[in-house]
Design a protein around this motif. Structure first.
Motif, PDB file in Angstrom:
ATOM      1  N   GLN A 167       2.164  15.192  19.386  1.00 57.99           N
ATOM      2  CA  GLN A 167       2.525  16.631  20.163  1.00 57.99           C
ATOM      3  C   GLN A 167       3.901  16.895  19.626  1.00 57.99           C
ATOM      4  O   GLN A 167       4.002  18.086  19.341  1.00 57.99           O
ATOM      5  N   MET A 168       4.878  15.911  19.621  1.00 57.46           N
ATOM      6  CA  MET A 168       6.170  16.368  19.099  1.00 57.46           C
ATOM      7  C   MET A 168       6.392  16.841  17.981  1.00 57.46           C
ATOM      8  O   MET A 168       7.267  17.679  17.665  1.00 57.46           O
ATOM      9  N   ALA A 169       5.571  16.304  17.124  1.00 60.02           N
ATOM     10  CA  ALA A 169       5.426  16.752  15.609  1.00 60.02           C
ATOM     11  C   ALA A 169       4.579  17.914  15.342  1.00 60.02           C
ATOM     12  O   ALA A 169       4.682  18.171  14.172  1.00 60.02           O
ATOM     13  N   ALA A 170       3.872  18.402  16.203  1.00 60.20           N
ATOM     14  CA  ALA A 170       2.778  19.426  15.770  1.00 60.20           C
ATOM     15  C   ALA A 170       3.224  20.627  14.933  1.00 60.20           C
ATOM     16  O   ALA A 170       2.711  21.056  14.345  1.00 60.20           O
ATOM     17  N   THR A 171       4.505  20.972  15.401  1.00 61.80           N
ATOM     18  CA  THR A 171       4.979  22.219  14.598  1.00 61.80           C
ATOM     19  C   THR A 171       5.940  21.953  13.362  1.00 61.80           C
ATOM     20  O   THR A 171       6.263  22.730  12.814  1.00 61.80           O
ATOM     21  N   THR A 172       5.974  20.409  12.908  1.00 64.05           N
ATOM     22  CA  THR A 172       6.650  20.436  11.763  1.00 64.05           C
ATOM     23  C   THR A 172       5.745  19.813  10.791  1.00 64.05           C
ATOM     24  O   THR A 172       6.110  19.512   9.614  1.00 64.05           O
ATOM     25  N   ARG A 173       4.398  19.447  11.223  1.00 64.79           N
ATOM     26  CA  ARG A 173       3.705  18.709  10.036  1.00 64.79           C
ATOM     27  C   ARG A 173       2.544  19.746   9.643  1.00 64.79           C
ATOM     28  O   ARG A 173       2.335  20.852  10.200  1.00 64.79           O
ATOM     29  N   ASP A 174       2.359  19.572   8.310  1.00 65.17           N
ATOM     30  CA  ASP A 174       1.470  20.351   7.444  1.00 65.17           C
ATOM     31  C   ASP A 174       0.088  19.703   7.496  1.00 65.17           C
ATOM     32  O   ASP A 174       0.042  18.628   7.688  1.00 65.17           O
ATOM     33  N   ILE A 175      -0.653  20.470   6.595  1.00 60.35           N
ATOM     34  CA  ILE A 175      -2.148  19.721   6.501  1.00 60.35           C
ATOM     35  C   ILE A 175      -2.111  18.493   5.630  1.00 60.35           C
ATOM     36  O   ILE A 175      -2.736  17.541   5.840  1.00 60.35           O
ATOM     37  N   GLU A 176      -1.121  18.644   4.465  1.00 59.92           N
ATOM     38  CA  GLU A 176      -0.981  17.505   3.908  1.00 59.92           C
ATOM     39  C   GLU A 176      -0.533  16.068   4.739  1.00 59.92           C
ATOM     40  O   GLU A 176      -0.981  15.050   4.387  1.00 59.92           O
ATOM     41  N   ASP A 177       0.266  16.274   5.716  1.00 58.42           N
ATOM     42  CA  ASP A 177       0.803  15.030   6.641  1.00 58.42           C
ATOM     43  C   ASP A 177      -0.630  14.858   7.286  1.00 58.42           C
ATOM     44  O   ASP A 177      -0.815  13.517   7.314  1.00 58.42           O
ATOM     45  N   ASP A 178      -1.277  15.322   7.900  1.00 61.86           N
ATOM     46  CA  ASP A 178      -2.661  15.090   8.423  1.00 61.86           C
ATOM     47  C   ASP A 178      -3.565  14.336   7.513  1.00 61.86           C
ATOM     48  O   ASP A 178      -4.114  13.210   7.938  1.00 61.86           O
ATOM     49  N   MET A 179      -3.633  14.862   6.362  1.00 63.78           N
ATOM     50  CA  MET A 179      -4.504  13.973   5.433  1.00 63.78           C
ATOM     51  C   MET A 179      -3.837  12.625   5.187  1.00 63.78           C
ATOM     52  O   MET A 179      -4.647  11.881   5.079  1.00 63.78           O
ATOM     53  N   VAL A 180      -2.639  12.455   4.812  1.00 63.17           N
ATOM     54  CA  VAL A 180      -2.360  11.163   4.902  1.00 63.17           C
ATOM     55  C   VAL A 180      -2.590  10.126   6.127  1.00 63.17           C
ATOM     56  O   VAL A 180      -2.992   8.921   6.066  1.00 63.17           O
ATOM     57  N   VAL A 181      -2.611  10.866   7.521  1.00 66.19           N
ATOM     58  CA  VAL A 181      -3.003  10.241   8.705  1.00 66.19           C
ATOM     59  C   VAL A 181      -4.547   9.839   8.629  1.00 66.19           C
ATOM     60  O   VAL A 181      -4.871   8.677   8.819  1.00 66.19           O
ATOM     61  N   GLY A 182      -5.155  10.617   8.030  1.00 66.53           N
ATOM     62  CA  GLY A 182      -6.567  10.545   7.887  1.00 66.53           C
ATOM     63  C   GLY A 182      -6.930   9.361   7.036  1.00 66.53           C
ATOM     64  O   GLY A 182      -7.940   8.647   7.123  1.00 66.53           O
ATOM     65  N   ILE A 183      -6.233   9.494   5.692  1.00 63.45           N
ATOM     66  CA  ILE A 183      -6.580   8.366   4.801  1.00 63.45           C
ATOM     67  C   ILE A 183      -6.222   6.994   5.384  1.00 63.45           C
ATOM     68  O   ILE A 183      -7.069   6.010   5.369  1.00 63.45           O
ATOM     69  N   ASP A 184      -5.223   6.808   6.103  1.00 64.21           N
ATOM     70  CA  ASP A 184      -4.855   5.660   6.989  1.00 64.21           C
ATOM     71  C   ASP A 184      -5.722   5.218   7.800  1.00 64.21           C
ATOM     72  O   ASP A 184      -6.374   3.893   8.062  1.00 64.21           O
ATOM     73  N   ASN A 185      -6.238   6.033   8.863  1.00 65.72           N
ATOM     74  CA  ASN A 185      -7.262   5.903   9.759  1.00 65.72           C
ATOM     75  C   ASN A 185      -8.706   5.460   8.926  1.00 65.72           C
ATOM     76  O   ASN A 185      -9.241   4.556   9.685  1.00 65.72           O
ATOM     77  N   ALA A 186      -9.001   6.073   8.033  1.00 65.29           N
ATOM     78  CA  ALA A 186     -10.093   5.770   7.268  1.00 65.29           C
ATOM     79  C   ALA A 186     -10.218   4.252   6.902  1.00 65.29           C
ATOM     80  O   ALA A 186     -10.868   3.380   7.080  1.00 65.29           O
ATOM     81  N   ARG A 187      -9.016   3.832   6.285  1.00 69.89           N
ATOM     82  CA  ARG A 187      -8.886   2.361   5.697  1.00 69.89           C
ATOM     83  C   ARG A 187      -9.068   1.550   7.012  1.00 69.89           C
ATOM     84  O   ARG A 187      -9.775   0.438   6.853  1.00 69.89           O
ATOM     85  N   ARG A 188      -8.441   1.730   8.230  1.00 69.99           N
ATOM     86  CA  ARG A 188      -8.279   0.836   9.222  1.00 69.99           C
ATOM     87  C   ARG A 188      -9.675   0.838   9.850  1.00 69.99           C
ATOM     88  O   ARG A 188     -10.061  -0.410  10.473  1.00 69.99           O
ATOM     89  N   THR A 189     -10.306   1.982   9.842  1.00 59.92           N
ATOM     90  CA  THR A 189     -11.706   2.042  10.306  1.00 59.92           C
ATOM     91  C   THR A 189     -12.768   1.056   9.655  1.00 59.92           C
ATOM     92  O   THR A 189     -13.562   0.228  10.257  1.00 59.92           O
TER      93      THR A 189
END
Length: 453
Positions: free
Chosen positions: A111-133
């Protein structure tokens, strides 16, 4: 969720094309063969496990399953790598039918980072989540709510061997009505509302407009369609948990998706929304918090699956009480968490078909396996819970020909645990071995190298 930038899309597409070109040129690669010795093998969940067994994996597919520990040369695999799982319990890779792969585990930080993050940042989060899953033993997931271009890029990157993660069936953005659960503009300021509306091709009003919204997700690569029949706990709007779509809107969504060969999942909490979604012909209902005898009967009449997502209500309530969710969400979370487990217990006892799903993204990625203990706590046997996450989930996803059991010709999606999960289902929270399409992702409880050697 923001739209993927043109530069990121170009990079991901280019990588995919490069991998495809490499696969088309040059000499054919040598067969990659792995022989797995399993101490016990649940090759067909729902049936009794086998004892000592040998699985032969060739080029990412199961070639054969044999009794005993066979030497490679005895199974036509001389020189193959041998994986010693003789002290472990082996079973098919698990399937989670309800995940949000780009959701950040730390809700306050997000929530705090929502206005500073771009779609590329979200992609990095998704890549890490996929690996952990994947490392948690889930070799296939159905993502039921993400930016369509981002999730299809992640899906295709995994399929092309560029990234490590589970097989993904993607829904893209959930189809919703204005002000409904899934409308990203709910209670935002003027500027953010305008930005959300620019990205809002999933928002529809009226049957014809809802047909358009379904086609919009399919045109961008959606494998499955999700719609929000009722209000949701985590949407920042005080709309309750009852129905938010009219019957003709739900029917238009289902008919359009089926016309394009896509299955349909309906988010539904309130009884009226569950009934409406089942009457519209959905393939699964997610949550079904306020189901009753009428909805149980409709589930059985239509053949739809129930995906309980038991991890989500308590997690959402804990987050809301801790201030990580809005006041609107807190009020709905209190109601949903109180009702969910008793209603799930009744539905399971009545014989409704169950497919495993967690709503991970509400709960933490990698904790998917904690759903099993909750399923057992409301009346399922460990065997039934495992079948829900393999055979049943594969059927719901339309993938029974390739996953869900360990048989010749199917994908080599294989996991192992230290002890029999038929005796203690919580063993599935800690897989010691994970293989996805013939590639080892976890061995001896440790992350395997990627790319594989």
């Amino acid at each position: 969720m923001r739209k993927v930038s043109a530069s990121l899309a170009a990079i991901l597409v280019g990588l995919g094309l490069a991998g495809h070109a490499a696969a088309q040129g040059g000499p054919a690669p040598a067969d990659k063969v792995v022989v797995i010795h399993a101490g016990a093998l649940l090759d067909k969940p729902g049936q009794a496990p086998r004892g000592a067994s040998t699985l032969v994996v060739r080029n990412g597919k199961i070639e054969s399953v044999r009794d005993g520990f066979a030497a490679p040369d005895a199974v036509g695999a001389a020189g193959a790598q041998v994986l010693d799982l003789t002290q472990q319990f082996v079973l098919p890779g698990l399937i989670d039918s309800h995940v949000h792969i780009f959701s950040d585990d730390d809700k306050v930080k997000a929530q705090m980072a929502a206005t500073t993050r771009d779609i590329e940042d979200d992609m990095v989060v998704g890549i890490d989540n996929a690996r952990r899953t994947l490392e948690a033993g889930f070799t296939t997931i159905r993502d039921l709510g993400s930016d369509i271009r981002s999730v299809t890029a992640l899906r295709d990157g995994i399929n092309n061997g560029l990234l490590t993660g589970p097989t993904i069936l993607a829904a893209g953005r959930p189809i919703t009505v204005t002000g409904g659960h899934g409308d990203g503009s709910n209670n935002l300021n003027r500027d953010l509302t305008e930005a959300a509306h620019r990205d809002g091709d999933n928002v529809c009003d009226g049957a014809e407009d809802c047909r358009r919204a379904v086609r919009a997700q399919i045109s961008q690569g959606a494998d499955v369609i999700k719609f929000t029949a009722t209000g949701g706990v985590l949407s920042n709007v005080a709309g309750g948990l009852g129905a938010q779509m009219f019957d003709d809107e739900m029917k238009a969504i289902v008919d359009t998706a089926h016309l394009f060969g896509r299955k349909v999942a309906a988010h539904a909490h309130g009884t009226d929304g569950i009934v409406g979604a089942l009457n519209a012909g959905v393939d699964s209902v997610e949550h079904a918090t306020f189901g009753n005898a009428q909805t149980d009967s409709l589930f059985k009449k239509t053949g739809a699956y129930f995906v309980p997502t038991m991890l989500a209500p308590k997690t959402a309530l804990d987050q809301a009480r801790a201030g990580a969710r809005s006041r609107n969400s807190l009020e709905k979370a209190e109601i949903a968490a109180k009702a969910a487990m008793d209603n799930h217990r009744r539905a399971i006892a009545s014989g409704v078909k169950i497919a495993f799903g967690t709503d991970t993204g509400v709960s933490a990625h990698g904790d998917n396996g904690k759903e099993f203990a909750l399923m057992v706590s409301v009346g399922m046997s460990p065997s039934e819970a495992i079948k829900a996450a393999t055979v049943n989930a594969a059927d719901l996803l339309g993938r029974s020909a390739s996953i869900g059991t360990l048989e010749a010709g199917k994908d080599a999606d294989i996991i192992a645990v230290a002890k029999s999960p038929l005796n203690d289902v919580t063993e599935l929270e800690h897989p010691t071995f994970v293989m996805h399409r013939g590639v080892v992702a976890k061995l001896d409880g440790q992350r395997a190298a990627f790319p594989p050697n």
